[in-house]
Design an enzyme around this catalytic site. Structure first.
Site, PDB file in Angstrom:
ATOM      1  N   ASP A  94     -84.946 -64.038  25.575  1.00 33.57           N
ATOM      2  CA  ASP A  94     -84.698 -64.934  24.842  1.00 33.57           C
ATOM      3  C   ASP A  94     -83.737 -64.733  26.117  1.00 33.57           C
ATOM      4  O   ASP A  94     -83.477 -64.146  27.033  1.00 33.57           O
ATOM      5  CB  ASP A  94     -84.109 -64.500  23.908  1.00 33.57           C
ATOM      6  CG  ASP A  94     -83.621 -65.418  22.720  1.00 33.57           C
ATOM      7  OD1 ASP A  94     -83.456 -66.664  23.249  1.00 33.57           O
ATOM      8  OD2 ASP A  94     -83.672 -65.471  21.702  1.00 33.57           O
ATOM      9  N   ASP A 102     -87.667 -68.187  19.488  1.00 33.13           N
ATOM     10  CA  ASP A 102     -87.176 -69.542  18.871  1.00 33.13           C
ATOM     11  C   ASP A 102     -88.323 -70.642  19.960  1.00 33.13           C
ATOM     12  O   ASP A 102     -88.681 -70.859  20.582  1.00 33.13           O
ATOM     13  CB  ASP A 102     -85.646 -69.993  18.285  1.00 33.13           C
ATOM     14  CG  ASP A 102     -84.902 -70.070  19.807  1.00 33.13           C
ATOM     15  OD1 ASP A 102     -85.589 -70.284  20.979  1.00 33.13           O
ATOM     16  OD2 ASP A 102     -83.971 -69.665  19.712  1.00 33.13           O
ATOM     17  N   ARG A 106     -81.995 -72.950  11.647  1.00 36.95           N
ATOM     18  CA  ARG A 106     -81.022 -72.576  10.732  1.00 36.95           C
ATOM     19  C   ARG A 106     -80.099 -73.846  10.648  1.00 36.95           C
ATOM     20  O   ARG A 106     -80.179 -75.161  10.147  1.00 36.95           O
ATOM     21  CB  ARG A 106     -80.284 -72.645  12.592  1.00 36.95           C
ATOM     22  CG  ARG A 106     -80.848 -70.747  13.399  1.00 36.95           C
ATOM     23  CD  ARG A 106     -79.311 -71.065  14.564  1.00 36.95           C
ATOM     24  NE  ARG A 106     -79.919 -69.789  15.775  1.00 36.95           N
ATOM     25  CZ  ARG A 106     -79.756 -68.680  15.603  1.00 36.95           C
ATOM     26  NH1 ARG A 106     -78.776 -68.417  14.428  1.00 36.95           N
ATOM     27  NH2 ARG A 106     -79.673 -67.918  16.394  1.00 36.95           N
ATOM     28  N   GLU A 119     -50.030 -65.797  27.959  1.00 39.51           N
ATOM     29  CA  GLU A 119     -50.341 -66.288  29.636  1.00 39.51           C
ATOM     30  C   GLU A 119     -50.706 -65.391  30.825  1.00 39.51           C
ATOM     31  O   GLU A 119     -50.429 -64.412  30.763  1.00 39.51           O
ATOM     32  CB  GLU A 119     -48.953 -66.853  30.019  1.00 39.51           C
ATOM     33  CG  GLU A 119     -48.615 -67.706  28.654  1.00 39.51           C
ATOM     34  CD  GLU A 119     -47.740 -68.544  28.956  1.00 39.51           C
ATOM     35  OE1 GLU A 119     -47.026 -68.767  30.168  1.00 39.51           O
ATOM     36  OE2 GLU A 119     -47.215 -69.869  27.812  1.00 39.51           O
ATOM     37  N   ASP A 156     -46.906 -62.231  25.950  1.00 42.92           N
ATOM     38  CA  ASP A 156     -47.456 -63.412  25.339  1.00 42.92           C
ATOM     39  C   ASP A 156     -48.855 -63.589  25.598  1.00 42.92           C
ATOM     40  O   ASP A 156     -49.848 -64.581  24.682  1.00 42.92           O
ATOM     41  CB  ASP A 156     -46.467 -64.397  24.997  1.00 42.92           C
ATOM     42  CG  ASP A 156     -46.580 -65.327  26.621  1.00 42.92           C
ATOM     43  OD1 ASP A 156     -47.194 -64.793  27.563  1.00 42.92           O
ATOM     44  OD2 ASP A 156     -45.647 -66.636  26.625  1.00 42.92           O
ATOM     45  N   HIS A 177     -78.925 -71.749  28.481  1.00 45.34           N
ATOM     46  CA  HIS A 177     -79.854 -72.072  27.399  1.00 45.34           C
ATOM     47  C   HIS A 177     -80.834 -73.093  26.898  1.00 45.34           C
ATOM     48  O   HIS A 177     -81.939 -73.176  26.933  1.00 45.34           O
ATOM     49  CB  HIS A 177     -78.504 -72.431  26.436  1.00 45.34           C
ATOM     50  CG  HIS A 177     -79.046 -72.192  24.605  1.00 45.34           C
ATOM     51  ND1 HIS A 177     -79.964 -71.339  24.239  1.00 45.34           N
ATOM     52  CD2 HIS A 177     -79.388 -73.469  24.228  1.00 45.34           C
ATOM     53  CE1 HIS A 177     -80.078 -71.906  23.246  1.00 45.34           C
ATOM     54  NE2 HIS A 177     -79.593 -72.098  23.240  1.00 45.34           N
ATOM     55  N   THR A 237     -75.371 -61.828  18.023  1.00 44.81           N
ATOM     56  CA  THR A 237     -75.063 -61.089  16.682  1.00 44.81           C
ATOM     57  C   THR A 237     -76.503 -59.916  16.441  1.00 44.81           C
ATOM     58  O   THR A 237     -76.683 -59.035  15.873  1.00 44.81           O
ATOM     59  CB  THR A 237     -74.935 -62.209  15.279  1.00 44.81           C
ATOM     60  OG1 THR A 237     -76.885 -62.561  15.493  1.00 44.81           O
ATOM     61  CG2 THR A 237     -73.870 -62.174  15.391  1.00 44.81           C
ATOM     62  N   LYS A 282     -87.505 -70.913  13.600  1.00 39.89           N
ATOM     63  CA  LYS A 282     -87.025 -70.950  12.990  1.00 39.89           C
ATOM     64  C   LYS A 282     -86.115 -71.556  12.639  1.00 39.89           C
ATOM     65  O   LYS A 282     -85.753 -72.718  13.536  1.00 39.89           O
ATOM     66  CB  LYS A 282     -85.693 -69.471  13.274  1.00 39.89           C
ATOM     67  CG  LYS A 282     -85.392 -69.735  14.475  1.00 39.89           C
ATOM     68  CD  LYS A 282     -84.431 -68.861  14.711  1.00 39.89           C
ATOM     69  CE  LYS A 282     -83.491 -69.188  16.419  1.00 39.89           C
ATOM     70  NZ  LYS A 282     -83.082 -67.771  17.171  1.00 39.89           N
ATOM     71  N   ARG A 302     -74.060 -73.320  24.137  1.00 40.48           N
ATOM     72  CA  ARG A 302     -74.925 -74.064  23.639  1.00 40.48           C
ATOM     73  C   ARG A 302     -74.435 -75.211  22.632  1.00 40.48           C
ATOM     74  O   ARG A 302     -75.077 -75.948  22.036  1.00 40.48           O
ATOM     75  CB  ARG A 302     -75.228 -73.126  22.155  1.00 40.48           C
ATOM     76  CG  ARG A 302     -76.079 -71.430  23.022  1.00 40.48           C
ATOM     77  CD  ARG A 302     -76.299 -70.584  21.748  1.00 40.48           C
ATOM     78  NE  ARG A 302     -74.943 -69.573  22.112  1.00 40.48           N
ATOM     79  CZ  ARG A 302     -74.803 -68.445  21.242  1.00 40.48           C
ATOM     80  NH1 ARG A 302     -75.186 -68.259  20.728  1.00 40.48           N
ATOM     81  NH2 ARG A 302     -72.924 -67.918  21.686  1.00 40.48           N
TER      82      ARG A 302
HETATM   83  C1  R5P Z   1     -80.470 -69.469  20.456  1.00 43.10           C
HETATM   84  O1  R5P Z   1     -81.225 -70.689  20.364  1.00 43.10           O
HETATM   85  C2  R5P Z   1     -80.684 -68.606  21.696  1.00 43.10           C
HETATM   86  O2  R5P Z   1     -81.936 -68.883  22.824  1.00 43.10           O
HETATM   87  C3  R5P Z   1     -80.931 -67.460  20.848  1.00 43.10           C
HETATM   88  O3  R5P Z   1     -81.696 -67.125  20.340  1.00 43.10           O
HETATM   89  C4  R5P Z   1     -79.614 -67.116  20.374  1.00 43.10           C
HETATM   90  O4  R5P Z   1     -78.347 -67.423  20.754  1.00 43.10           O
HETATM   91  C5  R5P Z   1     -79.184 -65.072  19.598  1.00 43.10           C
HETATM   92  O5  R5P Z   1     -78.250 -65.432  18.221  1.00 43.10           O
HETATM   93  P1  R5P Z   1     -78.478 -64.146  18.130  1.00 43.10           P
HETATM   94  O6  R5P Z   1     -78.322 -63.116  17.951  1.00 43.10           O
HETATM   95  O7  R5P Z   1     -76.710 -64.059  17.199  1.00 43.10           O
HETATM   96  O8  R5P Z   1     -79.313 -64.648  17.254  1.00 43.10           O
END
Ligand code: R5P
Length: 298
Positions: A216, A165, A191, A36, A34, A127, A221, A189, A93
Site C-alpha cells: 500500500d 484497495d 468506506r 508560532e 504561543d 496516493h 490507523t 473496500k 488524499r
Molecule cells: C487509502 O486509499 C490508502 O491507500 C490507504 O490504504 C489508507 O489511507 C490507509 O489508512 P488506514 O491505515 O487508516 O486504514
C-alpha cells in the site's frame, strides 16, 4: 547544492546530504511560547541551488507552515533555485471534491508552495499518479517499489501480491511486472465518506495456500492493512506480510499492527517513525539513495 531541512525528518535529509556529498546547511528555527515559528537561513545562499526537505506528516499544518517559511526565507536570501523535497505529502488524499461543498485542500497547498518559492518539487509514492498534474512547476515522482521488490524476492513461498484497495492496483501491477509477473489479488473496500471507516470488503483473486504480500502507499490507523490480512487468512492464505511506503501511524496503529496476524511489516523513512511507535514486527527501509539518485538528475 545546499541541503536544508525542516524539523519533521532531519535524519533523512542528513542521509541524502551524505549520499550526495553535499553541504547540509543549518536553519535557525525558533518556536515562540504561543507556537508560532520564526525561520532564518544562517549560511549564505546567494546564487545557490537549495534543496529543502520536509515531510508534511503529523502535525501536517505545522510542518507545512514551517516549509512555507523556509522557502520564503531562502528566496529572500537570494537562492537562485529552490527544490522542495516532500517525501510524504500531507493532504494528498484530498485531491478532488468527494462531496459537494468540500475544499480541495491539496490544490491550496500546491498553490501556496509555488507562490512562496518552490521552483521544483520531489515527491514519493503519491496516493494518485494524477497529483503531479496539479503542479505548474516540474515534479519528480519517486517510488519505493524497487526497494520493496528486493525484500519480496527474499520471502519464501508461493507469493501473491495484494492491493488492499482498488486505488493501489497500478502499484501492484507495476510491482508484479518487476518481479516477473507474479500473481496479484485486489480487495475492494467500501468506506463511509463521512467517517472514512471501512464498511465492507471483498477479495478478487486466489490466495489459498499462498503467502500474501500486501502493498500500500501508506498505513495510517492500520485498519486497512489489518482488515486485509484478516480477510486473506480467512480466504486461505498461509501467511501475510505487509509493505507500505509512508508510516503515517496515527493513534494506536503501532499496537494494532503488532497485535495483528501479519508476520512482518516494512515501511520506509519518508516519515520519521518515533521510538515510541516502533514495534518488533516493524522494519524500516531507507529511501535516501533513491532520493539522492533522483536529485542528481533533476
Ligand atoms: C487509502 O486509499 C490508502 O491507500 C490507504 O490504504 C489508507 O489511507 C490507509 O489508512 P488506514 O491505515 O487508516 O486504514
Amino acid at each position: 547544492m545546499k541541503i536544508f531541512s525542516g524539523s519533521s525528518n532531519k535524519p533523512l535529509a542528513e542521509k541524502v546530504a551524505k549520499d550526495l556529498n553535499a553541504d547540509y546547511s543549518l536553519l535557525d528555527i525558533f518556536v515562540f511560547p504561543d507556537g508560532e515559528r520564526r525561520v532564518r537561513v544562517v549560511d549564505r545562499v546567494v546564487g545557490e541551488n537549495a534543496v529543502v526537505f520536509q515531510s508534511t506528516s503529523t502535525p501536517p499544518d505545522q510542518n507545512y507552515m514551517e516549509l512555507f517559511f523556509i522557502l520564503d526565507a531562502l528566496k529572500r536570501s537570494g537562492a537562485s533555485n529552490v527544490t522542495a523535497v516532500v517525501p510524504y505529502l500531507g493532504y494528498e488524499r484530498q485531491d478532488h471534491v468527494f462531496r459537494d461543498g468540500e475544499a480541495v485542500s491539496l490544490e491550496v497547498i500546491i498553490e501556496t508552495l509555488e507562490r512562496v518559492g518552490a521552483d521544483k518539487f520531489v515527491a514519493f509514492d503519491l496516493h494518485s499518479i494524477k497529483v503531479p498534474e496539479l503542479f505548474s512547476i516540474p515534479v519528480l515522482h519517486l517510488s519505493a517499489l524497487s526497494l520493496f521488490a528486493q525484500k519480496i524476492k527474499n520471502i519464501e513461498g508461493d507469493i501473491v501480491l495484494v492491493s488492499p484497495d482498488m486505488g493501489g492496483i497500478r502499484r501492484i501491477k507495476e510491482l508484479s511486472e518487476s518481479l516477473g509477473n507474479i500473481p496479484y489479488a485486489t480487495i475492494v473496500k467500501n468506506r463511509d465518506l463521512e467517517t472514512g471507516k471501512i464498511e465492507d470488503s471483498q477479495l478478487n483473486g486466489e490466495v489459498k495456500g499462498k503467502v500474501a504480500v500486501i502493498v500500500d502507499d501508506m498505513i495510517a490507523t492500520g485498519d486497512t492493512t489489518v482488515d486485509a490480512a484478516r480477510l486473506l487468512l480467512e480466504k486461505g492464505a498461509e501467511k501475510v506480510f505487509a509493505f507500505a511506503t509512508h508510516a503515517v501511524f496515527t493513534k494506536k496503529a503501532h499496537e494494532v499492527l503488532q497485535n495483528s496476524q501479519i508476520e512482518k511489516i516494512w515501511v520506509t523513512d519518508t516519515i520519521l517513525v518515533p521510538e515510541e511507535k516502533r514495534f518488533p514486527k516493524l522494519n524500516i527501509i531507507s529511501v535516501s539513495e533513491v532520493i539522492a539518485k533522483g536529485l542528481k538528475n533533476f
